[in-house]
Design a protein around this motif. Structure first.
Motif, short mmCIF file in Angstrom:
data_model
loop_
_atom_site.label_atom_id
_atom_site.label_comp_id
_atom_site.label_asym_id
_atom_site.label_seq_id
_atom_site.Cartn_x
_atom_site.Cartn_y
_atom_site.Cartn_z
N LEU A 96 48.87 4.06 41.75
CA LEU A 96 48.98 2.70 42.24
C LEU A 96 50.32 2.12 41.77
O LEU A 96 50.62 2.14 40.59
CB LEU A 96 47.82 1.88 41.67
CG LEU A 96 47.61 0.48 42.26
CD1 LEU A 96 47.17 0.57 43.71
CD2 LEU A 96 46.57 -0.25 41.45
N ALA A 122 39.13 -1.34 57.66
CA ALA A 122 38.93 -0.13 56.87
C ALA A 122 38.80 1.09 57.79
O ALA A 122 39.39 2.14 57.53
CB ALA A 122 37.68 -0.28 56.00
N ILE A 127 40.10 4.24 55.57
CA ILE A 127 39.86 4.13 54.13
C ILE A 127 38.47 3.56 53.92
O ILE A 127 37.83 3.08 54.86
CB ILE A 127 40.90 3.22 53.42
CG1 ILE A 127 40.80 1.78 53.94
CG2 ILE A 127 42.30 3.78 53.60
CD1 ILE A 127 41.72 0.82 53.21
N ASP A 128 38.02 3.62 52.71
CA ASP A 128 36.70 3.12 52.37
C ASP A 128 36.70 1.60 52.40
O ASP A 128 37.62 0.96 51.91
CB ASP A 128 36.34 3.61 50.97
CG ASP A 128 34.85 3.54 50.73
OD1 ASP A 128 34.14 4.43 51.22
OD2 ASP A 128 34.42 2.58 50.07
N GLU A 131 37.12 0.11 49.14
CA GLU A 131 38.48 0.12 48.61
C GLU A 131 39.26 -1.08 49.12
O GLU A 131 39.99 -1.73 48.38
CB GLU A 131 39.20 1.42 49.02
CG GLU A 131 38.63 2.65 48.34
CD GLU A 131 39.40 3.91 48.72
OE1 GLU A 131 39.77 4.65 47.80
OE2 GLU A 131 39.62 4.15 49.91
N ALA A 134 38.02 -4.11 47.36
CA ALA A 134 38.56 -4.17 46.01
C ALA A 134 39.97 -4.73 46.02
O ALA A 134 40.36 -5.53 45.17
CB ALA A 134 38.54 -2.79 45.37
N LEU A 135 40.74 -4.30 47.01
CA LEU A 135 42.12 -4.78 47.14
C LEU A 135 42.12 -6.29 47.40
O LEU A 135 42.89 -7.04 46.80
CB LEU A 135 42.79 -4.04 48.29
CG LEU A 135 44.32 -4.08 48.38
CD1 LEU A 135 44.96 -3.51 47.12
CD2 LEU A 135 44.79 -3.33 49.61
N ALA A 140 42.25 -3.81 42.45
CA ALA A 140 42.84 -2.53 42.82
C ALA A 140 42.89 -1.56 41.63
O ALA A 140 42.56 -0.39 41.74
CB ALA A 140 44.24 -2.73 43.38
N ALA A 143 39.33 -0.57 40.45
CA ALA A 143 38.66 0.30 41.42
C ALA A 143 39.34 1.66 41.52
O ALA A 143 38.86 2.54 42.21
CB ALA A 143 38.65 -0.37 42.80
N LEU A 145 42.22 2.40 42.88
CA LEU A 145 42.83 2.63 44.20
C LEU A 145 44.10 3.46 44.07
O LEU A 145 44.84 3.32 43.11
CB LEU A 145 43.17 1.30 44.87
CG LEU A 145 42.01 0.44 45.35
CD1 LEU A 145 42.53 -0.65 46.28
CD2 LEU A 145 40.95 1.25 46.05
N VAL A 149 46.43 4.18 49.61
CA VAL A 149 45.61 3.13 50.23
C VAL A 149 46.45 1.88 50.40
O VAL A 149 46.48 1.25 51.47
CB VAL A 149 44.37 2.83 49.36
CG1 VAL A 149 43.66 1.59 49.87
CG2 VAL A 149 43.42 4.03 49.36
#
Ligand SMILES: [Zn+2]
Length: 165
Positions: A96, A122, A127-128, A131, A134-135, A140, A143, A145, A149
């Motif tokens: 990240l 997503a 992507i999940d 995720e 979370a962002l 981030a 989680a 990431l 992502v």
């Protein structure tokens, strides 16, 4: 049982205070805080010797750590100069990047401005949803990431989340 050395220490014909071996040469060692007359085998339990060993191990670790820090510094400098992420994402080391402080709001606003629901975006980015959530919740790092992502979100929404300072 306890015997106190009067100085000397290497009287022959002593018995080991640890294993009880008789008629051996003993030496004075410090075991668990106690001064004992022990045979050469038992002398390996000497705390003083162990402490010396540990401190030299520690020095060795310090040296390695310093070397690692130097390497990390060089690596950071290299990465700051490179055009990050464009040059092919490295998925083995999907770190990240440093994110701007309000990246969560930037993502949420950009997504809503583009007219996407969380799940839709997503899916679009493959992507999940968790995720992306979370962002948008500023989690981030927690989680875990990956940089890929973040890069995908940035590219799709035309925003920048990376703190280039
Ligand atoms: Zn012994």
């Amino acid at each position: 049982m306890a015997k106190y050395s009067t100085g000397g220490g290497l009287d022959s014909g002593d018995s080991c205070e640890l294993c009880g071996a008789a008629g051996v040469e003993t030496q004075s060692v410090n075991v668990a805080g106690a001064q004992l007359e022990v045979c050469s085998d038992c002398a390996q339990h000497d705390d003083t010797a162990k402490r010396d060993q540990q401190s030299s191990d520690r020095n060795e670790q310090d040296r390695k750590r310093t070397a690692a820090q130097n390497t990390a510094r060089v690596f950071d400098a290299t990465r700051t100069d490179s055009t990050h992420w464009e040059s092919g994402a490295d998925y083995d080391d999907d770190q990240l990047p440093y994110l701007i402080s309000d990246y969560d709001e930037v993502v949420t606003e950009a997504r809503q401005g583009a007219g996407y629901q969380l799940g839709e975006l997503a899916d679009e980015l493959d992507i999940d949803e968790g995720e992306l959530l979370a962002l948008e919740q500023g989690r981030a790092i927690q989680a875990g990431l990956g940089g890929s992502v973040v890069a995908a979100v940035e590219e799709f929404l035309g925003i920048s989340l990376v703190d280039d300072d």
